[in-house]
Each structure stands twice: as C-alpha cells, then as structure tokens.
Write an enzyme that holds these catalytic residues in place. Structure first.
Site, PDB file in Angstrom:
ATOM      1  N   LEU A  30      -8.434 -30.995   8.271  1.00  0.00           N
ATOM      2  CA  LEU A  30      -8.488 -29.548   8.120  1.00  0.00           C
ATOM      3  C   LEU A  30      -8.660 -29.218   6.643  1.00  0.00           C
ATOM      4  O   LEU A  30      -8.196 -29.960   5.770  1.00  0.00           O
ATOM      5  CB  LEU A  30      -7.199 -28.883   8.631  1.00  0.00           C
ATOM      6  CG  LEU A  30      -6.903 -28.961  10.137  1.00  0.00           C
ATOM      7  CD1 LEU A  30      -5.512 -28.414  10.409  1.00  0.00           C
ATOM      8  CD2 LEU A  30      -7.942 -28.208  10.945  1.00  0.00           C
ATOM      9  N   ASP A  31      -9.309 -28.088   6.365  1.00  0.00           N
ATOM     10  CA  ASP A  31      -9.382 -27.604   4.994  1.00  0.00           C
ATOM     11  C   ASP A  31      -7.976 -27.372   4.453  1.00  0.00           C
ATOM     12  O   ASP A  31      -7.037 -27.114   5.219  1.00  0.00           O
ATOM     13  CB  ASP A  31     -10.150 -26.274   4.933  1.00  0.00           C
ATOM     14  CG  ASP A  31     -11.613 -26.415   5.317  1.00  0.00           C
ATOM     15  OD1 ASP A  31     -12.148 -27.533   5.207  1.00  0.00           O
ATOM     16  OD2 ASP A  31     -12.210 -25.405   5.735  1.00  0.00           O
ATOM     17  N   MET A  32      -7.839 -27.411   3.141  1.00  0.00           N
ATOM     18  CA  MET A  32      -6.541 -27.214   2.503  1.00  0.00           C
ATOM     19  C   MET A  32      -5.863 -25.926   2.981  1.00  0.00           C
ATOM     20  O   MET A  32      -4.662 -25.905   3.268  1.00  0.00           O
ATOM     21  CB  MET A  32      -6.699 -27.177   0.979  1.00  0.00           C
ATOM     22  CG  MET A  32      -5.388 -26.948   0.242  1.00  0.00           C
ATOM     23  SD  MET A  32      -5.564 -26.980  -1.561  1.00  0.00           S
ATOM     24  CE  MET A  32      -6.352 -25.390  -1.834  1.00  0.00           C
TER      25      MET A  32
END
EC number: 5.4.99.-
Length: 296
Positions: free
Chosen positions: A133-135
């Site tokens: 997942l993105d940050m």
C-alpha cells in the site's frame, strides 16, 4: 517446523517426485531446486533426490523453512494483526507508514516491525510482501511466511477469486451510485509517480458503489478487478470526484484530512495450504471517521 505433507495417490505411482511436486503440490521449479539442494524434501522420512521414483502410499514431506536474512533492522513496534496462520500474516497498516525500507526510509517501516515480530515469536521467517500500500493509504496487507505461501498467494491474486476491497471518501456526489470504471492507466514518464488515463496504458477495471452520501461528498466502496498503481485514485479523479486529501490527483484538503482518504478494508481469498476461505476486514481509521463527521 512448517512442512507440506502429502500421501502419494494412485495417479503418481511410479512417477518421479519432481513431477509430483510441480503438478500435485504446485511448487515452483525454483522452490523445488532450493529445497532439493538443502535436502529438505523427504519420502518416508528420508531425504531424496529429484529423480526418485514414487510408490503408492509413500509419505512426502517438504520442509518450507530455510535460513534467510534481510538487509534491514528489526524494530519493536505495535502491530495490528488481523489474521495469522502457519503460512501467512495479515496486518492492518496505519496511515503515514512506509511498507518496506527504501533509501529515504530505512527505519520505522512496517517491514522493520514485522521482522522484529518474527524474531520475538521465534518464527524463522523473512518479510515476503504479497501486497503493498502507499504510505498514506491505510488497511490490510498480506505477508507470506515462506516461499511456498508467497508464490501461491501471488498467483491467487491474479485470479478472479481474490477480492481486494477499499473505502474512499470523495469530493461531490456521484451521479451513478454504482458502476464500473474501465479506463487504461498510463505512467506519464520515468521519475514521476503520477498516472493518467491514456489509451497507451494497461487495462484497469474498478467496480464501485456509493455506500453513503453527504452534502459535499460520498463514501465509496471500490472492488479492484486489476491492480494498477494508484488505480482507485486515478479512476475516481477521472470521474470528476477525486479522493479527499489526494494532492496528486485532487487537492490537499488539510482542513479535512492530512492524507488521501483511502483505506484497504477488505480481503477475500483462500489460505494457500488449508484452502480455508478467509474474509478479512479492517475497521475504517479514526481520521476517515472524523472526515465523515465533518461532511455530515
């Protein structure tokens, strides 16, 4: 010890063990080669070579554990464990956390915490990320505890029975309350994160449904059929309804939320060894709950 165990059935009587491992157990050539070299493949308790000819009723065991290390540090942190068995670990990632160490983020990542957890619980595992997942996106992430689980789940993710569900809070109210976005996503150029809708891009399909409407926004459930980078963010922005807080495809909206309001809340898949059907959910995080209250 984490072992795969199987009794030789009639159809593999007098066949070589390599054929059995590939066809019956679904193991990759790479896994078989490594396990064979390490003498981790057994027939009736004895290590065998890959030209071994099987007999009906023999007991096959493959030891999935191997001594491995990773070039980042283990760090103690609180992990939100949603599900765990001998093959997989599923976590609910908090927002603002990087998943895996990079040059810019060498510590404080989810992987640092997972490695510590494995060592603390005496599990001989390295961090094999099945999903990422993105940050600034929160939600469920799967980790394979061994090479077999990682391989099996990576393959399952490409099939139609693996479901990834997200919740997003978008600007405005969608005209169609339910539908499918089928629009190719293309990377603008090297060195940039941004993606666009463009015929040159990869096929990208998102199914969506409005769960709740507010004066200036909608809570939308998104079910991914494909898994392109930034797919939901790009698709919803393409509809004219960017996600709150998404500065790359919309506006920052810091008075509402300090990140994109996107949460990977659901996973539906089979555990690789037991074939147990899992339907895992992660509650919507506090900052998105607060955003909903502001929009009501």
């Amino acid at each position: 010890m984490s072992n795969l165990r199987e009794i030789v059935p009639k159809e593999y009587d007098k066949k070589k063990i390599r054929e059995f491992l590939k066809e019956k157990l679904g193991l990759s050539s790479r896994l078989i080669k490594g396990a064979s070299i390490d003498k981790r493949i057994f027939v009736d308790g004895k290590a065998v070579k890959m030209n071994y000819v099987l007999n009906l009723g023999e007991k096959i065991e493959v030891d999935l554990c191997k001594n491995e290390s990773q070039d980042f540090n283990a760090e103690k942190m609180d992990l939100n464990i949603v599900y765990e068995d001998e093959d997989i670990l599923v976590l609910n990632k908090e927002p603002f956390m990087v998943v895996h160490p990079t040059k810019r983020h060498q510590s404080g990542t989810l992987a640092n915490g997972i490695l510590y957890y494995f060592k603390e619980t005496n599990q001989n595992c390295i961090v094999r990320l099945v999903s990422r997942l993105d940050m600034n996106t929160s939600g469920l992430i799967i980790i394979g505890k061994n090479q077999y689980a990682h391989m099996a789940l990576s393959k399952e993710m490409r099939g139609e029975n693996f479901k990834k569900r997200y919740l997003a809070i978008v600007h405005g109210n969608l005209k169609e309350k339910e539908g499918t976005i089928n629009a190719p996503i293309y990377r603008v150029g090297e060195g940039t994160l941004k993606r666009i809708i463009d015929p040159r891009g990869q096929e990208s399909i998102t199914h969506y449904k409005v769960l709740e409407s507010f004066k200036d926004g909608d809570l939308v459930e998104c079910l991914l059929e494909t898994g392109r980078t930034h797919q939901i963010r790009v698709h919803l922005s393409h509809l004219g309804h960017p996600i709150f807080g998404d500065s790359l495809y919309g506006t920052e909206d810091e008075e509402y939320i300090k990140r994109q309001a996107l949460h990977a809340y659901g996973l539906d898949f089979e555990s690789p060894r037991t074939k147990k059907k899992l339907s895992l959910r992660a509650d919507i995080p506090k900052d998105m709950k607060n955003l909903i209250e502001k929009l009501k």
